[in-house]
Design an enzyme around this catalytic site. Structure first.
Site, PDB file in Angstrom:
ATOM      1  N   SER A 153       0.827  -1.197   0.000  1.00 58.77           N
ATOM      2  CA  SER A 153       0.000   0.000   0.000  1.00 58.77           C
ATOM      3  C   SER A 153       0.872   1.261   0.000  1.00 58.77           C
ATOM      4  CB  SER A 153      -0.958  -0.045   1.198  1.00 58.77           C
ATOM      5  OG  SER A 153      -1.923   0.972   1.117  1.00 58.77           O
ATOM      6  N   ASP A 196      -9.930  -3.983  -6.206  1.00 58.86           N
ATOM      7  CA  ASP A 196      -9.336  -3.245  -5.087  1.00 58.86           C
ATOM      8  C   ASP A 196      -9.881  -1.827  -5.104  1.00 58.86           C
ATOM      9  OD1 ASP A 196      -7.761  -1.921  -3.226  1.00 58.86           O
ATOM     10  OD2 ASP A 196      -5.858  -2.657  -3.998  1.00 58.86           O
ATOM     11  N   HIS A 235      -7.523  -4.951  -0.661  1.00 56.46           N
ATOM     12  CA  HIS A 235      -6.268  -4.199  -0.694  1.00 56.46           C
ATOM     13  C   HIS A 235      -5.141  -4.886   0.073  1.00 56.46           C
ATOM     14  CE1 HIS A 235      -4.119  -0.523  -1.575  1.00 56.46           C
ATOM     15  NE2 HIS A 235      -3.837  -0.316  -0.308  1.00 56.46           N
TER      16      HIS A 235
END
Length: 259
Positions: A87, A209, A237
């Site tokens: 991320s 996502d 995610h």
């Protein structure tokens, strides 16, 4: 920091995302440790880190987190590292690799996003108003925001235990630290940094996502010279939790290729 695996193996550093800690890698780290030296850590302000070392000034931008990565590399004298950034840590990894490229043999950008808000000719997935609302909600009621947002981020309604885990992880984070990290994350724009990456790079996205839609993965892939893009048959995610086996295979295959 936690170091596992083969002492003589290639070095794989796993960098967690916002509101998380090194525990989020527990399902992929053992598989990687079979053939690599795996370095896990908590950013200052996360997990079991020393919270007294946190400062708003340092961690109000992603550069402060890149400093953490590079300080660990220097402390352990790590070189030819494959950094796996999840991320927001994907862009932290990009920043670290730009500053000390000799340290890194490769980057794995797991569900990355260089900018979360839409722009002319760019789809980040959120409007400016969306991000404003998200941050205002977080600032006013962090625990409520965590309970509402974590399930959306995890994206696994058929596996509520994963959504509950992410919610709990968010809630364990000091609210003030979380607010600063969230603003640094969701206001960031690292698109111009991507073309400067020289390390071999694997971009790993999920088929579905909300935080990093397919257009984002395609943009990152197109912007980093020579990068490869892998799309996991996974939703959400956090594929290191929702799809640990294919995530570990993608990382391990890349490590074997570059080292």
């Amino acid at each position: 920091m936690t170091i596992t695996g083969r002492e003589d193996g290639p070095v794989v550093m796993l960098a967690h995302g916002f509101g998380c800690d090194q525990n989020m890698w527990r399902l992929v780290a053992p598989a990687l440790a079979e053939n690599a030296r795996v370095v896990l850590f908590d950013y200052v302000g996360a997990g079991d880190s020393d919270l007294s070392a946190w400062s708003r000034q340092r961690y109000s931008s992603l550069d402060g987190y890149a400093d953490d990565v590079l300080e660990i590399c220097r402390e352990l004298d790590l070189r030819r590292v494959v950094l796996v950034g999840h991320s927001v840590s994907a862009m932290v990894g990009v920043l670290a690799a730009l500053r000390e490229p000799e340290r890194f043999a490769g980057l794995v950008l797991l569900t990355p996003s260089p900018r979360y808000t839409d722009d002319d000719g760019y789809r980040g997935g959120f409007s400016e108003a969306d991000i404003d609302e998200l941050l205002e909600s977080l600032d006013s009621n962090y625990l409520g925001w965590s309970a509402a947002t974590a399930p959306m981020i995890m994206g696994t309604p058929d596996r509520p235990e994963l959504e509950e885990e992410l919610t709990s992880s968010f809630c364990r984070t000091d609210p003030e630290i979380a607010r600063v990290f969230a603003h640094a994350t969701f206001r960031s724009d690292n698109r111009e940094d991507l073309p400067g990456v020289t390390a071999p790079t694997l971009v790993v996205e999920c088929a579905q996502d909300v935080l990093a839609p397919p257009e984002v993965g395609a943009f990152v892939h197109a912007s980093i010279p020579g990068s490869r893009l892998v799309t996991l048959d996974a939703t959400g995610h956090c594929p290191q939790l929702s799809a640990p086996e294919p995530t570990a295979r993608a990382i391990a295959s890349f490590v074997a290729e570059v080292l």
